[in-house]
Design an enzyme around this catalytic site. Structure first.
Site, short mmCIF file in Angstrom:
data_model
loop_
_atom_site.label_atom_id
_atom_site.label_comp_id
_atom_site.label_asym_id
_atom_site.label_seq_id
_atom_site.Cartn_x
_atom_site.Cartn_y
_atom_site.Cartn_z
N ASN A 7 0.78 -1.34 -0.02
CA ASN A 7 0.33 0.00 0.16
C ASN A 7 0.95 1.08 0.04
O ASN A 7 1.29 1.60 0.96
CB ASN A 7 -1.07 -0.07 1.02
CG ASN A 7 -1.76 1.13 1.42
OD1 ASN A 7 -1.69 1.79 0.61
ND2 ASN A 7 -2.37 1.29 2.55
N LYS A 66 0.02 4.19 -0.38
CA LYS A 66 -0.62 5.50 -0.03
C LYS A 66 -0.42 6.49 -0.90
O LYS A 66 -0.14 6.44 -2.04
CB LYS A 66 -0.26 5.73 1.34
CG LYS A 66 -0.24 4.34 2.27
CD LYS A 66 -0.19 4.49 3.77
CE LYS A 66 -0.44 3.49 4.56
NZ LYS A 66 -0.26 3.53 6.10
N HIS A 100 -9.68 1.33 4.67
CA HIS A 100 -8.51 1.65 5.43
C HIS A 100 -8.83 2.62 6.36
O HIS A 100 -9.60 3.62 6.25
CB HIS A 100 -7.32 2.01 4.43
CG HIS A 100 -5.95 2.11 5.05
ND1 HIS A 100 -5.54 3.12 5.79
CD2 HIS A 100 -5.06 1.15 4.74
CE1 HIS A 100 -4.42 2.95 6.26
NE2 HIS A 100 -4.04 1.69 5.79
N GLU A 109 -7.17 5.13 7.55
CA GLU A 109 -6.97 6.44 7.24
C GLU A 109 -8.02 7.12 6.32
O GLU A 109 -8.31 8.19 6.54
CB GLU A 109 -5.58 6.68 6.29
CG GLU A 109 -4.27 6.20 7.26
CD GLU A 109 -2.98 5.76 6.49
OE1 GLU A 109 -3.16 5.95 5.42
OE2 GLU A 109 -2.25 5.40 7.12
N GLU A 122 -5.61 -4.60 10.74
CA GLU A 122 -4.57 -3.35 10.94
C GLU A 122 -5.06 -2.61 12.25
O GLU A 122 -5.74 -1.67 12.05
CB GLU A 122 -4.67 -2.44 9.82
CG GLU A 122 -4.34 -3.21 8.36
CD GLU A 122 -3.71 -2.13 7.57
OE1 GLU A 122 -2.69 -2.33 6.79
OE2 GLU A 122 -4.52 -1.13 7.11
N GLY A 171 2.10 2.83 10.69
CA GLY A 171 3.14 3.81 10.29
C GLY A 171 3.88 4.18 11.75
O GLY A 171 4.58 5.40 11.64
N SER A 194 3.23 -1.70 10.40
CA SER A 194 4.78 -1.72 10.53
C SER A 194 5.36 -2.97 10.40
O SER A 194 6.15 -3.24 10.91
CB SER A 194 5.01 -1.07 12.12
OG SER A 194 4.64 0.07 12.29
P1 PGA Z 1 2.53 0.67 7.70
O1 PGA Z 1 1.31 0.94 6.99
O2 PGA Z 1 3.26 -0.70 7.24
O3 PGA Z 1 3.36 1.67 7.16
O4 PGA Z 1 2.45 0.54 8.94
C1 PGA Z 1 0.43 -0.11 6.94
C2 PGA Z 1 -0.93 0.26 6.25
O5 PGA Z 1 -1.41 1.33 6.76
O6 PGA Z 1 -1.61 -0.50 5.31
#
Ligand code: PGA
Length: 246
Positions: A9, A11, A92, A94, A164, A170, A209
């Site tokens: 992903n 983003k 997601h 976000e 998640e 992140g 992460s």
């Molecule tokens: P990350 O993001 O691996 O940077 O923690 C995962 C995600 O939001 O899909």
């Protein structure tokens, strides 16, 4: 046996140059023991699809509900398919937070993707406060049941679930393999309660992460069927190392 699914992903990161570099770096000599799907920003989907169709799949990080019509800025599921995409991410965290997407809207997006013949990955996960107050599973269940109520449990087999936890996205803080494995097992048990034939085949991937150092121990958990990778998917080398950890 469930085939592992490893998704990148990106983003809101990337450029045409990065797309080209990534493909060159990732394609060289990798042997795939998993389904690999790249989710670039929407504007790069077509280019990436053209460069990668031989060895990986591509998809969109979100999708509109409507099949077509006057919906400025939205991208229809059929358009994703039209340019070579076969997957979408829906719900997601976000988008749930930044765009205020509700469980119901996410369920409708899941249905739109299915109707166009795409495979949707629905993201579920709790905040740190929800985990600390003992509500993690209730939150995940509520998010999941919105999709099941709208599309049916069997529909989950056409896509996947991504667990998640928001506190791990992140942040560099990964859920321990045991924490993640436990939640994945609970999700599978919940689905088994709805439809016993769906649960064993359902792919439940972990996101938050994930990196080359922790991927192996996460994948060793029986109910973890792969990963949705953010930060560590932006470089071909680190993403390839995660894929190789399957
Ligand atoms: P990350 O993001 O691996 O940077 O923690 C995962 C995600 O939001 O899909």
């Amino acid at each position: 046996m469930r085939r592992s699914l490893i998704a990148a992903n990106w983003k809101t990161h990337g450029s045409l140059e990065m797309v080209g570099d990534f493909v060159k770096g990732f394609a060289s000599g990798i042997e795939l023991r998993a389904d690999v799907v790249l989710f670039p920003p929407a504007v790069y989907l077509s280019t990436l699809a053209g460069l990668t169709s031989e060895f990986v799949q591509v998809g969109l990080q979100d999708v509109g509900v409507a099949a077509d019509g006057a919906h400025t800025g939205e991208i229809a599921a059929s358009m994703v398919k039209d340019v070579g995409g076969s997957w979408v991410i829906v719900g997601h965290s976000e988008r749930r937070l930044d765009q205020g997407e509700s469980d119901e809207l996410v369920a409708h997006k899941f249905a739109s993707a299915l109707a166009a013949g795409l495979s949707p990955i629905v993201c579920v996960g709790e905040t740190l406060a929800q985990r600390e107050s003992g509500d993690a599973f209730a939150v995940v269940c509520r998010q999941l049941m919105a999709v099941v109520d709208h599309c049916g449990a069997a529909a989950l087999l056409n896509g996947a679930i991504a667990y998640e936890p928001l506190w791990a996205i992140g942040t560099g803080v990964t859920a321990t393999p045991e924490q993640a494995g436990q939640m994945h097992a609970s999700i599978r048990a919940q689905v088994a309660g709805l439809d016993e034939s769906v649960a064993p085949a359902l792919r439940i991937i972990y996101g938050g992460s994930v990196n080359p150092a922790n991927a192996g121990s996460l994948f060793a958990q029986e109910d973890i069927d792969g990963a949705l990778v953010g930060g560590a998917s932006l470089q071909a080398a680190s993403f390839a190392a995660i894929v190789a950890a399957v």
